[in-house]
Design a protein around this motif. Structure first.
Motif, PDB file in Angstrom:
ATOM      1  N   VAL A 104       0.855  -1.188   0.000  1.00 19.10           N
ATOM      2  CA  VAL A 104       0.000   0.000   0.000  1.00 19.10           C
ATOM      3  C   VAL A 104       0.889   1.234   0.000  1.00 19.10           C
ATOM      4  N   GLU A 105       0.326   2.349  -0.453  1.00 21.65           N
ATOM      5  CA  GLU A 105       1.069   3.594  -0.533  1.00 21.65           C
ATOM      6  C   GLU A 105       0.098   4.749  -0.348  1.00 21.65           C
ATOM      7  N   ALA A 106       0.513   5.734   0.448  1.00 28.84           N
ATOM      8  CA  ALA A 106      -0.334   6.899   0.724  1.00 28.84           C
ATOM      9  C   ALA A 106       0.517   8.141   0.754  1.00 28.84           C
ATOM     10  N   ALA A 122      -3.036  -0.689   4.945  1.00 27.02           N
ATOM     11  CA  ALA A 122      -2.352  -1.938   5.263  1.00 27.02           C
ATOM     12  C   ALA A 122      -3.250  -2.851   6.089  1.00 27.02           C
ATOM     13  N   GLY A 123      -4.011  -2.299   7.021  1.00 24.52           N
ATOM     14  CA  GLY A 123      -4.938  -3.113   7.787  1.00 24.52           C
ATOM     15  C   GLY A 123      -6.001  -3.738   6.909  1.00 24.52           C
ATOM     16  N   ALA A 124      -6.480  -2.986   5.938  1.00 23.09           N
ATOM     17  CA  ALA A 124      -7.463  -3.540   5.017  1.00 23.09           C
ATOM     18  C   ALA A 124      -6.869  -4.670   4.190  1.00 23.09           C
ATOM     19  N   LEU A 125      -5.615  -4.524   3.768  1.00 30.37           N
ATOM     20  CA  LEU A 125      -4.954  -5.589   2.993  1.00 30.37           C
ATOM     21  C   LEU A 125      -4.820  -6.859   3.826  1.00 30.37           C
ATOM     22  N   LEU A 126      -4.392  -6.722   5.077  1.00 30.32           N
ATOM     23  CA  LEU A 126      -4.204  -7.896   5.918  1.00 30.32           C
ATOM     24  C   LEU A 126      -5.532  -8.596   6.201  1.00 30.32           C
ATOM     25  N   THR A 167       5.202  -2.844   2.066  1.00 25.87           N
ATOM     26  CA  THR A 167       5.074  -3.974   1.138  1.00 25.87           C
ATOM     27  C   THR A 167       5.015  -5.272   1.924  1.00 25.87           C
ATOM     28  N   PHE A 168       4.270  -6.233   1.373  1.00 26.48           N
ATOM     29  CA  PHE A 168       4.082  -7.537   2.000  1.00 26.48           C
ATOM     30  C   PHE A 168       4.367  -8.635   0.976  1.00 26.48           C
ATOM     31  N   SER A 169       4.787  -9.793   1.489  1.00 25.92           N
ATOM     32  CA  SER A 169       4.842 -11.013   0.687  1.00 25.92           C
ATOM     33  C   SER A 169       3.793 -11.962   1.258  1.00 25.92           C
ATOM     34  N   VAL A 170       2.915 -12.427   0.392  1.00 23.41           N
ATOM     35  CA  VAL A 170       1.799 -13.287   0.786  1.00 23.41           C
ATOM     36  C   VAL A 170       1.962 -14.613   0.058  1.00 23.41           C
ATOM     37  N   ALA A 184      -8.834  -9.778  -4.139  1.00 19.24           N
ATOM     38  CA  ALA A 184      -9.255  -9.313  -2.820  1.00 19.24           C
ATOM     39  C   ALA A 184      -8.358  -8.186  -2.321  1.00 19.24           C
ATOM     40  N   ILE A 185      -7.070  -8.237  -2.617  1.00 23.88           N
ATOM     41  CA  ILE A 185      -6.157  -7.180  -2.193  1.00 23.88           C
ATOM     42  C   ILE A 185      -6.495  -5.863  -2.882  1.00 23.88           C
ATOM     43  N   THR A 186      -6.696  -5.904  -4.174  1.00 27.80           N
ATOM     44  CA  THR A 186      -6.993  -4.666  -4.902  1.00 27.80           C
ATOM     45  C   THR A 186      -8.357  -4.093  -4.502  1.00 27.80           C
ATOM     46  N   ASP A 187      -9.347  -4.962  -4.206  1.00 27.58           N
ATOM     47  CA  ASP A 187     -10.658  -4.458  -3.792  1.00 27.58           C
ATOM     48  C   ASP A 187     -10.591  -3.814  -2.411  1.00 27.58           C
ATOM     49  N   ALA A 188      -9.788  -4.382  -1.510  1.00 24.71           N
ATOM     50  CA  ALA A 188      -9.740  -3.880  -0.136  1.00 24.71           C
ATOM     51  C   ALA A 188      -8.932  -2.598  -0.013  1.00 24.71           C
ATOM     52  N   THR A 189      -7.892  -2.426  -0.820  1.00 18.52           N
ATOM     53  CA  THR A 189      -7.000  -1.278  -0.661  1.00 18.52           C
ATOM     54  C   THR A 189      -7.361  -0.109  -1.575  1.00 18.52           C
ATOM     55  N   GLY A 190      -8.096  -0.350  -2.635  1.00 17.37           N
ATOM     56  CA  GLY A 190      -8.488   0.739  -3.530  1.00 17.37           C
ATOM     57  C   GLY A 190      -7.297   1.361  -4.229  1.00 17.37           C
TER      58      GLY A 190
END
Length: 285
Positions: A104-106, A122-126, A167-170, A184-190
């Motif tokens: 994520v980036e802001a 980041a919380g939304a991504l997790l 950044t995360f590795s999943v 799901a990641i792209t929908d949650a983080t926008g």
């Protein structure tokens, strides 16, 4: 040392090693004749004969034979080792896991605002990846940053805000759900979400490496047999096997019918290929 004599009746002839005297010139003194000096003033003294058995007698010294210990002598007709034959082998396997690199980036006017926006994204991504069944051990933070943003104009830098990123590795062990996790990641983080890439791999590389190593040794053995036959010799025992630098498992394009087209973002796992090189040395009989 040389000696000089005035030329005349007492001058030495040239056969003695000197120079023949020049004829006298009226009104000038007689020239000198240079004679060669003997090599030694005295003849060499004879050495006394030593009785046989003297400590310094060369004939009585024990003869010592020096051989290289690391190079055994070759007997006529004995087998010789060939210089070695390199062999290469590879093996492929279908991947059973995927590693998604996302983050994520802001950007905000203040550092505090940028960090808070990044934390919410980041919380939304997790939460999104956990809802897809990804275990906690398969989620890892790879990078975290907070940097100022400058606008450069006319050679001057003007601070415009701050950028916070994480950044995360999943790791997705159910490879068929890779596209769903990415979606799901792209929908949650926008707009704050970032997907940097996906890599496919095998969880246990032992079996894949073993098959690649077996193929490499078979290739080296086949080369050794062929060269022995061409030289009119027969292949003897194996002397040594050395494994060289091996290429780790890496993605390999797979046929189109293997591609994964599940729900979410479509991805193609392909195949994982592992390559091993060995050098086998045999004796030629």
């Amino acid at each position: 040392m040389g000696a000089h004599r005035r030329a005349g009746a007492g001058a030495r002839p040239s056969c003695w090693g000197g120079r023949a005297p020049s004829p006298p010139v009226p009104g000038r003194p007689a020239p000198y004749a240079r004679t060669a000096a003997p090599h030694r003033r005295h003849p060499p003294r004879p050495r006394p004969a030593r009785p046989r058995g003297h400590p310094g007698d060369r004939a009585d010294r024990p003869r010592r034979r020096v051989e290289r210990a690391d190079r055994p002598r070759h007997r006529r007709g004995a087998p010789r080792a060939d210089p070695g034959h390199p062999g290469a082998g590879s093996a492929t396997a279908a991947p059973d896991l995927a590693v998604v690199s996302a983050g994520v980036e802001a950007v905000a006017e203040t550092a505090r605002a940028a960090q808070e926006a990044q934390s919410r994204a980041a919380g939304a991504l997790l939460r999104a990846v956990r809802a897809q069944g990804v275990a906690e051990r398969d989620i890892r933070t790879e990078g975290l940053s907070l940097v100022p943003v400058h606008n450069y104009q006319d050679g001057a830098a003007r601070l415009t805000g701050y950028q916070a990123a994480q950044t995360f590795s999943v790791t997705v062990r159910d490879i068929g759900r890779t596209g769903e996790v990415i979606q799901a990641i792209t929908d949650a983080t926008g707009d704050a979400g970032r997907v940097h890439g996906v890599a496919f791999d095998v969880s246990d590389r032992t079996a894949l490496r073993a098959r690649a190593r077996e193929a490499a040794y078979g290739n080296a053995h086949a080369k050794a047999l062929q060269y022995a036959r061409l030289s009119g010799r027969s292949l003897g025992r194996l002397v040594s096997v050395t494994e060289g630098a091996s290429g780790g498992p890496y993605p390999y394009p797979a046929p189109a019918d293997i591609a994964d087209g599940g729900a979410g973002v479509p991805v193609a796992p392909g195949e994982i290929r592992d390559t091993v090189t060995v050098t086998a040395v045999y004796e030629l009989e």
